[in-house]
Design an enzyme around this catalytic site. Structure first.
Site, PDB file in Angstrom:
ATOM      1  N   ASP A  18      23.151 -45.345  -9.435  1.00  0.00           N
ATOM      2  CA  ASP A  18      24.088 -44.661  -8.546  1.00  0.00           C
ATOM      3  C   ASP A  18      25.409 -44.538  -9.311  1.00  0.00           C
ATOM      4  OD1 ASP A  18      25.297 -43.352  -6.474  1.00  0.00           O
ATOM      5  OD2 ASP A  18      24.760 -44.792  -4.931  1.00  0.00           O
TER       6      ASP A  18
HETATM    7  C1  BGC Z   1      26.263 -41.972  -3.566  1.00  0.00           C
HETATM    8  C2  BGC Z   1      24.984 -41.264  -3.926  1.00  0.00           C
HETATM    9  C3  BGC Z   1      25.281 -39.903  -4.486  1.00  0.00           C
HETATM   10  C4  BGC Z   1      26.220 -40.050  -5.673  1.00  0.00           C
HETATM   11  C5  BGC Z   1      26.533 -38.716  -6.331  1.00  0.00           C
HETATM   12  C6  BGC Z   1      27.277 -41.929  -4.686  1.00  0.00           C
HETATM   13  O1  BGC Z   1      28.490 -42.408  -4.255  1.00  0.00           O
HETATM   14  O2  BGC Z   1      25.967 -43.297  -3.210  1.00  0.00           O
HETATM   15  O3  BGC Z   1      24.162 -41.158  -2.798  1.00  0.00           O
HETATM   16  O4  BGC Z   1      24.098 -39.254  -4.855  1.00  0.00           O
HETATM   17  O5  BGC Z   1      27.412 -40.635  -5.207  1.00  0.00           O
HETATM   18  O6  BGC Z   1      27.293 -37.890  -5.555  1.00  0.00           O
END
Ligand code: BGC
Length: 747
Positions: A268
């Protein structure tokens, strides 16, 4: 000759590690590229920087970037593609974005789609979302979210498929199929257990026992893997003390070893350096090593692989084979996605696709599938034709952003049909629509309540659009209260005091505690965040052109203090009784949920009769088969969702009081009756032991059939002998969902 030796060398480097993670053998192209790439180019493939974060155009041109995220416009993407064309090896880039419920045309949120109890709804919406995304130049979405969420305080409950593992898994799998049919790759997230964060606080740790993890939390992820998801994303949290982004057990043993996932794992965003912040690595170098060795192949904007991996390889702390293995996975995934063979991207072609009329029509139709009619006193809905004037109250009625919902990708708010727009468009000629805000979307002040109530008192019917503004929901939007925000409940009471019937149209991204709303409201129609065409779908449902046929994919509590409250709890020896203090209850809240899982009304009513269990004694290879006659006893057409629940009565560990095992939806005309058959493989009735083995223990299973998790008991079956799968992991049978067939007209 030289090339052959090189291949052999790489194969031997990959081999010992590959067996641990069960990677498929690299293709010819992947082998060739690996042989050609410099260390820097390899590390570049393991990096996915973000727009507004660590994105660096010079690195793209130098072939040192594997993919980028958060670039959304076709023009930007074309520019980055052109930069990449300057790189030595021209390895295609991943273009990723959170396309959660649409790109330009927004559909309902995933939780809302789960309320349709019809995975085809999610498959279609994600298909269209992918068609638009692909036209915009994207090739990967960071969806589906398969995090089982059983705590509505957690704002991200809106991104998933609700509290039930089977329902959530069916929807996660449907989303993968839809994204694929529309032409982009899918990312399963956030592996694993993110939905179980303590206290519903985003980014908090989770602690899940082995049995619960395997019986409840892992199945939805696995169903998405079985549907062919391309990429898996880690989560921000630590699970049972190990940061998921550093978990070899999750990312290698379970995901690849047990489930055979062939794609690559991305962290993530910034989650690799956060391993150090979780207190499990002493700095970024150690975090990078832990993550890579655990099986996290790509670093999303953490800038840690870029900064640390070369040094770790050079000083011998990380074998280059570990790096090659990750690069091979990234390249193989790009190959599977067809990126090496893509036609040149034409950004000008996007305009003809984005927001196309047929895509908007799909959004309108699918939105209506997700609405849940929670209550409807005196059949106040659908709106009667003789209604001459309607007062629409609440700022949410006219808020484009709140109609779309959070995670709005590249939607254009001005292109959104609000509830007010929809009502104005649909109201018959001669029916007056007056709008009054009453208060702002978060309803922070009651200073305009008097004026709003006075205006509303002049109308035949009041439609109060209440609930959560979209920023109360989604990532980083945990709530400690589940009440209607601000002063909305007071506003509702003031409206009800006019004596006019009040229909609440409820926008929400989570179960709300509506105990204070059920009295003043005549009807409550839950519409979640209905998307670009949401207002039309809402108005058509209110006026009865469409029937509300959604059912709750999550339990609605009476009070936040009851959380967690799910329909499939384990038994207590002392079920709550009002008159007995020493039972499982609260002194200050009534027993049970306000609206159970699976609940939802329609504009007609159904009977279920003649429920029959085909065979009472079942072996491990049999199916539990139940038939029932469903009849539409009302005067309007409508759709019923028949739900089958099962309880394992005596087992070597406590089993849930009931679990959803099969369901199906059918449309019935007034007076029509149909026989339906629901069928569940006996092998899916079992559970996991702590050693990871899966067992269906012989004995009695109770069967419940009805229209919600409060369905009545219809009988029992006896399973003998049982079934046991070795502790090699989850047995495939566990994931075969039951299904329903409509077999014909009843006499
Ligand atoms: C989130 C993810 C997301 C990523 C990219 C993160 O903060 O937890 O779900 O895909 O950002 O935007």
């Amino acid at each position: 000759m030289r090339i052959t030796i090189f291949f052999a060398a790489i194969a031997s480097l990959l081999a010992p590690i590959a067996t641990a993670g069960a990677d498929p053998a690299p293709s010819e192209r992947v082998r060739r590229l690996l042989a050609e790439m410099t260390l820097e180019e390899k590390i570049g493939q393991l990096d996915m920087p973000s727009h507004g974060g660590h994105y660096d155009p010079a690195r793209v041109a130098a072939g040192r970037t594997g993919g980028v995220l958060n670039f959304g416009s076709p023009q930007e993407i074309a520019e980055i593609r052109a930069l990449n064309a300057q790189s030595r090896l021209k390895i295609p880039l991943i273009f990723g974005l959170d396309v959660i419920h649409g790109y330009r045309t927004l559909f309902p949120m995933p939780l809302a789609e789960a309320a349709s109890f019809d995975p085809a709804v999610a498959e279609q919406s994600t298909h269209w979302a992918a068609v638009e995304s692909r036209a915009a130049g994207l090739n990967l979405t960071f969806s589906p979210v398969a995090d089982l969420a059983r705590d509505p305080r957690w704002g991200r409950i809106v991104e998933g498929g609700g509290e039930d593992p089977m329902l959530a898994g069916l929807f996660a799998a449907a989303r993968v199929r839809g994204f694929h049919s529309g032409g982009i790759g899918a990312t399963l997230k956030h592996f694993a257990g993110y939905g179980a964060v303590e206290g519903g606080r985003d980014y908090a740790p989770a602690d899940i026992s082995e049995g619960t993890l395997r019986d409840r939390y892992l199945p939805p992820y696995r169903m998405a893997v079985e549907a062919g998801v391309d990429v898996v994303m880690t989560s921000y949290i630590s699970l049972n003390g190990t940061p998921t982004t550093a978990s070899r057990r999750l990312m290698s043993d379970i995901l690849r070893g047990e489930w055979g996932f062939p794609g690559y794992v991305v962290s993530d965003m910034n989650a690799i350096p956060e391993i150090a912040l979780l207190g499990v690595a002493d700095g970024n170098g150690e975090a990078a090593k832990l993550a890579l060795e655990a099986g996290v192949d790509q670093d999303m904007d953490g800038e840690v692989y870029i900064a640390e991996l070369a040094g770790l390889v050079r000083d011998g702390s990380l074998p280059e084979a570990a790096l090659d293995r990750a690069v091979a996975r990234v390249l193989a995934t790009k190959e599977r996605l067809g990126l090496f063979d893509e036609k040149p991207f034409d950004p000008a072609a996007a305009a003809a696709v984005l927001g196309r009329a047929d895509i908007r029509a799909a959004s309108r139709a699918l939105a209506a599938e997700t609405f849940v009619l929670l209550q409807n006193k005196d059949d106040v809905l659908p709106i009667r034709p003789e209604t001459r004037s309607i007062a629409v109250v609440g700022a949410l009625a006219a808020s484009q952003a709140d109609t779309l919902g959070n995670n709005a990708a590249r939607a254009v708010p001005a292109e959104t049909v609000t509830v007010l727009d929809g009502l104005r468009a649909r109201a018959p000629a001669g029916t007056r629509i007056d709008f009054v805000e009453g208060c702002d979307t978060a309803c922070t002040s009651d200073s305009n309540f008097q004026a709003a109530a006075a205006k509303a008192a002049e109308a035949d019917l009041i439609v109060a659009v209440l609930g959560e503004p979209q920023d109360h929901s989604g990532e980083g939007a945990s709530r400690a209260s589940l009440e209607l925000p601000g002063r909305q409940t007071d506003l509702l009471r003031r409206l009800a005091a006019t004596g006019r019937p009040v229909v609440v149209v409820l926008l929400a991204g989570r179960p709300l505690a509506l105990s204070e709303a059920v009295d003043p409201a005549a009807a409550i129609l839950l519409v979640w965040y209905p998307g670009s065409e949401g207002g039309h779908a809402v108005a058509e449902t209110l006026f009865g052109d469409r029937d509300p046929a959604g059912r709750l994919p999550v339990t609605f509590p009476r009070h936040v203090g009851q959380v967690p409250i799910t329909y499939d709890a384990l038994p207590t020896a002392r079920p709550g009784k009002v008159e007995d203090r020493y039972t499982s209850r609260y002194l200050d809240v009534a027993l049970g949920p306000l609206f159970p899982f699976g609940h939802g009304l329609g504009y007609t009513h159904f009977t279920q009769s003649d429920a029959r269990i085909a065979a009472r004694r079942l072996g491990p290879d049999d199916r539990l088969t139940v038939s029932v006659t469903v009849a539409n006893a009302g005067t309007r057409p409508g759709r019923e969702v028949v739900q089958l629940y099962v309880r394992d009565v005596v087992a070597s560990r406590a089993r849930p009081v009931r679990e959803l095992k099969a369901f199906g939806k059918l449309l019935l005309e007034p007076g029509e009756a149909r026989e339906v058959v629901l069928s569940v493989p006996v092998r899916s009735l079992g559970f996991h032991r702590d050693d990871g083995s899966y067992v269906v223990e012989p004995g009695r299973f109770d069967v419940y059939l009805g229209s919600s998790a409060a369905a009545p008991l219809i009988g029992s079956v006896v399973v003998s002998p049982g079934y046991e799968a070795p502790p090699a992991g989850l047995s495939a049978e566990r994931f075969e969902a039951g299904h329903m067939t409509v077999i014909g007209k009843s006499p």
